[in-house]
Design a protein around this motif. Structure first.
Motif, mmCIF file in Angstrom:
data_model
loop_
_atom_site.group_PDB
_atom_site.id
_atom_site.type_symbol
_atom_site.label_atom_id
_atom_site.label_comp_id
_atom_site.label_asym_id
_atom_site.label_seq_id
_atom_site.Cartn_x
_atom_site.Cartn_y
_atom_site.Cartn_z
ATOM 1 N N LEU A 63 0.834 -1.205 0.000
ATOM 2 C CA LEU A 63 0.000 0.000 0.000
ATOM 3 C C LEU A 63 0.867 1.253 0.000
ATOM 4 O O LEU A 63 0.471 2.289 -0.534
ATOM 5 C CB LEU A 63 -0.938 -0.007 1.205
ATOM 6 C CG LEU A 63 -1.994 1.105 1.245
ATOM 7 C CD1 LEU A 63 -2.938 1.019 0.047
ATOM 8 C CD2 LEU A 63 -2.786 1.048 2.552
ATOM 9 N N LEU A 66 -9.002 -3.624 -0.793
ATOM 10 C CA LEU A 66 -9.405 -3.368 0.594
ATOM 11 C C LEU A 66 -10.908 -3.488 0.802
ATOM 12 O O LEU A 66 -11.388 -3.422 1.928
ATOM 13 C CB LEU A 66 -8.927 -1.982 1.036
ATOM 14 C CG LEU A 66 -7.410 -1.753 1.020
ATOM 15 C CD1 LEU A 66 -7.067 -0.392 1.614
ATOM 16 C CD2 LEU A 66 -6.683 -2.859 1.772
ATOM 17 N N PRO A 83 -6.161 -0.350 -4.387
ATOM 18 C CA PRO A 83 -6.646 -0.535 -3.012
ATOM 19 C C PRO A 83 -8.157 -0.354 -2.879
ATOM 20 O O PRO A 83 -8.760 -0.899 -1.957
ATOM 21 C CB PRO A 83 -5.879 0.525 -2.215
ATOM 22 C CG PRO A 83 -5.465 1.545 -3.227
ATOM 23 C CD PRO A 83 -5.207 0.766 -4.485
ATOM 24 N N SER A 112 0.688 -1.937 -4.357
ATOM 25 C CA SER A 112 -0.755 -2.055 -4.548
ATOM 26 C C SER A 112 -1.180 -1.006 -5.574
ATOM 27 O O SER A 112 -0.818 0.161 -5.461
ATOM 28 C CB SER A 112 -1.485 -1.815 -3.221
ATOM 29 O OG SER A 112 -2.870 -1.680 -3.426
#
Length: 217
Positions: A77, A106, A102, A99
């Motif tokens: 991230l 996520l 996200p 990443s």
């Protein structure tokens, strides 16, 4: 040169790679200062903290040497945030298994929360969906922020270098490779390995050379 190590989702200022990088530079490259900020907070706060940190470093360097050499090293991230910051202020960045989506990856926290709670509890943007190992309390507002700040392009591809492990078990290395190569950034794909980049310590001489090359670009 100043290096800002930007840790990933379930990490903090004392991440293994950040500590390895700092120790290596102290022993072999005393001209390089490694900073390891703790970024376990909302994405909006992370961006503002990094921009403020970089501005302070660059202003200090400008006064002392007439130049500014600050480079980001972002893992997972942290690679997303590094790209975001680089796009905004033309800052060099080395990305480790970054990443790129996200807002999608996520989303699993929102899905898990929805399956474990009554529908009456799902309306608040501030409810905690997940708490990371470092203490970031992820909320629906955070997920929306990522959706509003998706990576669609790399503004300064010559300032970006990417290191990917084909054996990354958490993120799709092929997706990251396609995105950054498609934008013209330098991408190095290594066979095997894992998301944590367990052999990072062995690669530090190469990493430092890559960072110096980014500064020269």
């Amino acid at each position: 040169m100043n290096l800002i190590y930007i840790h990933g989702l379930d990490s903090d200022a004392n991440s293994t790679k950040g500590l390895l990088l700092e120790k290596y530079c102290q022993q072999h490259h005393p001209d390089i200062t490694v900073l390891r900020p703790d970024l376990n907070k909302s994405p909006a706060q992370v961006r503002e903290q990094l921009l403020s940190l970089i501005e302070g470093l660059n202003n200090s360097q400008d006064e002392q040497t007439g130049s500014s050499n600050t480079v980001l090293v972002g893992s997972s991230l942290g690679g997303y945030f590094s790209t975001l910051i680089s796009n905004q202020i033309d800052c060099p960045a080395l990305l480790l298994n970054p990443s790129t989506q996200p807002h999608i990856t996520l989303q699993r926290f929102s899905d898990n929360s929805a399956s474990n709670q009554d529908s009456s509890d799902e309306s608040s943007d501030n409810k905690v969906l997940h708490t990371t190992a470092g203490g970031w309390r992820i909320t629906p507002s955070d997920l929306q922020w990522f959706a509003d700040h998706q990576l669609s392009e790399v503004h300064y591809p010559k300032k970006i270098a990417v290191l990917l492990k084909q054996g990354d078990e958490l993120l799709n290395a092929e997706l990251s490779q396609a995105f950054y190569q498609g934008q013209g950034a330098s991408v190095t794909v290594q066979a095997g390995g894992d998301h944590r980049f367990s052999d990072f310590g062995e690669q530090l001489p190469m990493v430092i050379e890559m960072l110096r090359e980014l500064v020269r670009s």
